[in-house]
Each structure stands twice: as structure tokens, then as C-alpha cells.
Design a protein around this motif. Structure first.
Motif, short mmCIF file in Angstrom:
data_model
loop_
_atom_site.label_atom_id
_atom_site.label_comp_id
_atom_site.label_asym_id
_atom_site.label_seq_id
_atom_site.Cartn_x
_atom_site.Cartn_y
_atom_site.Cartn_z
N GLN A 1 32.25 36.82 16.04
CA GLN A 1 33.58 36.31 16.29
C GLN A 1 34.21 37.17 17.38
N VAL A 2 34.96 36.52 18.26
CA VAL A 2 35.58 37.22 19.39
C VAL A 2 37.09 37.11 19.26
N ILE A 3 37.77 38.24 19.41
CA ILE A 3 39.22 38.26 19.36
C ILE A 3 39.73 38.85 20.66
N THR A 4 40.47 38.04 21.40
CA THR A 4 41.02 38.48 22.67
C THR A 4 42.48 38.87 22.47
N LEU A 5 42.88 39.99 23.08
CA LEU A 5 44.18 40.59 22.78
C LEU A 5 45.10 40.62 23.99
N ASP A 6 46.37 40.32 23.74
CA ASP A 6 47.42 40.61 24.71
C ASP A 6 47.63 42.12 24.80
N TYR A 7 48.08 42.56 25.98
CA TYR A 7 48.67 43.89 26.08
C TYR A 7 49.74 43.85 27.17
N LEU A 8 50.67 44.76 27.10
CA LEU A 8 51.75 44.81 28.08
C LEU A 8 51.21 45.17 29.46
N LEU A 9 51.86 44.67 30.49
CA LEU A 9 51.43 44.91 31.86
C LEU A 9 52.36 45.90 32.56
N ALA A 10 51.78 46.64 33.50
CA ALA A 10 52.53 47.52 34.39
C ALA A 10 52.94 46.72 35.63
N PRO A 11 53.93 47.18 36.36
CA PRO A 11 54.74 48.39 36.14
C PRO A 11 55.95 48.18 35.24
N GLU A 12 56.13 46.95 34.72
CA GLU A 12 57.26 46.73 33.81
C GLU A 12 57.15 47.64 32.59
N SER A 13 55.93 47.90 32.15
CA SER A 13 55.68 48.86 31.06
C SER A 13 54.70 49.90 31.58
N LYS A 14 54.93 51.15 31.24
CA LYS A 14 54.05 52.22 31.68
C LYS A 14 52.95 52.45 30.63
N LEU A 15 51.96 53.23 31.03
CA LEU A 15 50.74 53.33 30.23
C LEU A 15 50.99 53.88 28.83
N ASP A 16 51.94 54.78 28.68
CA ASP A 16 52.22 55.31 27.34
C ASP A 16 52.66 54.21 26.40
N VAL A 17 53.51 53.31 26.89
CA VAL A 17 53.99 52.19 26.07
C VAL A 17 52.89 51.14 25.90
N ILE A 18 52.17 50.85 26.97
CA ILE A 18 51.08 49.86 26.90
C ILE A 18 50.10 50.24 25.80
N LEU A 19 49.69 51.50 25.78
CA LEU A 19 48.69 51.95 24.81
C LEU A 19 49.26 51.97 23.39
N ALA A 20 50.48 52.44 23.23
CA ALA A 20 51.09 52.51 21.90
C ALA A 20 51.25 51.12 21.30
N VAL A 21 51.73 50.17 22.09
CA VAL A 21 51.93 48.82 21.58
C VAL A 21 50.59 48.13 21.31
N LEU A 22 49.59 48.40 22.13
CA LEU A 22 48.26 47.85 21.89
C LEU A 22 47.70 48.35 20.56
N LYS A 23 47.89 49.62 20.26
CA LYS A 23 47.45 50.15 18.97
C LYS A 23 48.18 49.47 17.81
N GLU A 24 49.47 49.21 17.98
CA GLU A 24 50.22 48.49 16.96
C GLU A 24 49.67 47.09 16.77
N SER A 25 49.32 46.44 17.86
CA SER A 25 48.76 45.08 17.78
C SER A 25 47.46 45.07 16.99
N ILE A 26 46.60 46.05 17.25
CA ILE A 26 45.32 46.10 16.54
C ILE A 26 45.55 46.39 15.06
N ALA A 27 46.49 47.26 14.75
CA ALA A 27 46.80 47.55 13.34
C ALA A 27 47.32 46.30 12.64
#
Length: 280
Positions: A61-87
Motif C-alpha cells: 500500500q502506498v500513502i502519499t503525504l502533503d507537506y508545507l512548502l517554502a518559502p511561505e514555511s521554513k524548514l523547521d516548521v515544514i519538518l515539525a508539521v510533517l511529523k505531526e501528519s505522520i503521527a
């Protein structure tokens, strides 16, 4: 091939989602997929359908994920929100114990960061990605992009939106990336501070802790240097690098018998990542 949209979480009034492609076969594992786009463009369902079909036909099974884009969001936020999405995903969908991570280009880079920070994946599929931001090519004007018509920084800045984004169409967002590579400003577009580059780059010791990895990279990639793949795979204990002939960055953009053979190699690798990675 059945697909289900899953709502994950919200950030600043932006909804992040996943697409779940189910397999009709006895389930061998779950592939979490992150798209490419220089962290500035792209969307979660960019993987061509024939490749998805290969995975689901093989029992994944394949699960494709959204993540926030730069430069509207910086990498610290992109990574933190992506971790929340996976959780959140793990509370909404039963994931198999055989969890695999896959990323293309910038998505593979995010994959490296997730693995470093403890995502329990059994193996990693890295397609033309990079494990850090310390390559000199990221800090200076890129020869490949300076050959394009110039996109002045002020013109690029006009493309930046007032709110966070998770989807960026190529026609609307690619000039933003091109400009940042033409003028050597890409790191300032994605990082909270240019001084944070080391914080978002894996060390040799951190790479040594990663799971078995299969990497594909064009020998003459004009965007991400082939050396990026060499350095990463040399440091990962069970890793195999498959060089791709040619000068295309995203060499699998167009589906051909050759690219489908590469995807079959990925499927073969997932059957026994440890053993397959050591046969190179």
C-alpha cells in the motif's frame, strides 16, 4: 487501484492530507511517499500511476503525504508539521509493521531528516535526493539554471503567497525555485536562518544509523550533484547506489520500460532490503 483521501491535520488554516492507495494483494508493507519540488513546488500525488500500480500489484500500500512548502514555511516548521501528519496518520490507518519510506528529490531529503529523527522505517528508497545542505552547489549560482531566462529576485518574491501552501503548480512555482538557484539564494528561501544549514544536514555518524537504502541518481544530474548520492550511500552501512545514465534530474518523470524496470528493482529490494543493499 482504489484511492482514499485522508485528512491529517491543520496548520494556519491549511489542511494537510494524504492519499492512500490500497493493494488488492496480501499486504507486504506500507510505503510512505514524499514528493519532490525543491521544497517550493509540487504536490503529493505526482507519482505516475504506472509506478503506483507496480507497487500495489506487488502487495504494497502506498500513502502519499502533503507537506508545507517554502518559502511561505521554513524548514523547521515544514519538518515539525510533517511529523505531526505522520503521527496523525498512524491513528487513522493501520500501518503494517513493514514500513518503508520513499522520496524523490526534496522529498528524499525530508526522508533523510525523518529517519535521522527516529522514523522507524525498515528501508529507504532515495530517488535523486540529498542528505544535507552543505554542498557548495546550493550556495552559489547554479550553472544549469543560469542558462535559463533570468528571474530577478523581486519578480520571484511576487510569487510568494500570504499564507502557507501544501501544493504548488509547476507553472506557478517553478520560477521561484529557478530564481533561487540562479542567484544562489535557495538556502535562505528554505531555512529559518542560513546559519542553520548544519542543523538540517546529516552527519556521517547519523547516516551510519540509517536503515538499508536504495538510491538512484543520474551521473550527470544538473540539479543535485551525483556526489550527494555517493557521500550518503558510502556512509550508510547497507546501501546501494544505482547510477543512471544521462543528464536528467527527475529521470523517471516520463514512464518508459527502462524506468519501470528501475521501479521493479525497488520492489525486489523491499523483499529483503538488508541482503539486497549489500549486493552491489
Amino acid at each position: 487501484m482504489e484511492a482514499q483521501i485522508i485528512s491529517l491535520n491543520h496548520h494556519a488554516n491549511v489542511s494537510l492530507k494524504a492519499t492512500h492507495y490500497e493493494s488488492p494483494r496480501p499486504l507486504k508493507g506500507t510505503i510512505l511517499y514524499l514528493h519532490g519540488g525543491g521544497l517550493e513546488f509540487g504536490q503529493r500525488d505526482d507519482l505516475p500511476r504506472p509506478y503506483l500500480q507496480q507497487f500495489v500489484d506487488a502487495g504494497y500500500q502506498v500513502i502519499t503525504l502533503d507537506y508545507l512548502l517554502a518559502p511561505e514555511s521554513k524548514l523547521d516548521v515544514i519538518l515539525a508539521v510533517l511529523k505531526e501528519s505522520i503521527a496523525t496518520l498512524q491513528t487513522k490507518l493501520t500501518l503494517t509493521s513493514n514500513l518503508y519510506l520513499m522520496g524523490r528529490s526534496a522529498g528524499a531529503y525530508l526522508g533523510y531528516l525523518l529517519l535521522r529523527d527516529g522514523l522507524p522505517a525498515h528501508a529507504f528508497l532515495d530517488l535523486y535526493g540529498y542528505a544535507g545542505l552543505n554542498h557548495p552547489e546550493f550556495r552559489r549560482p547554479a550553472e544549469f539554471y543560469t542558462a535559463f531566462p533570468a528571474v530577478p529576485p523581486m519578480q520571484a518574491q511576487a510569487l510568494v503567497q500570504d499564507q502557507p501552501l501544501v501544493t504548488g503548480a509547476l507553472k506557478d512555482r517553478y520560477p521561484l525555485y529557478v530564481s533561487s538557484r540562479q542567484f544562489g539564494t535557495w538556502l535562505s528561501q528554505i531555512l529559518p536562518s542560513i546559519r542553520d544549514a548544519d542543523q538540517y544536514s546529516l552527519t556521517t555518524a547519523e547516516l551510519a544509523q540509517l536503515p538499508p537504502t536504495l538510491s538512484f541518481h543520474s551521473r550527470h544530474d544538473p540539479d543535485i550533484p551525483f556526489a550527494a548520492a555517493q557521500l550518503a550511500t558510502q556512509a550508510i552501512p547497507a546501501a546501494q547506489l544505482i547510477p543512471v545514465a544521462g543528464h536528467e534530474h527527475d529521470f523517471d518523470r516520463t514512464v518508459t520500460p527502462t524506468t519501470q524496470a528501475y521501479y521493479q528493482t525497488m520492489i525486489d529490494f523491499l523483499a529483503d532490503p538488508q541482503a539486497q543493499a549489500l549486493v552491489s
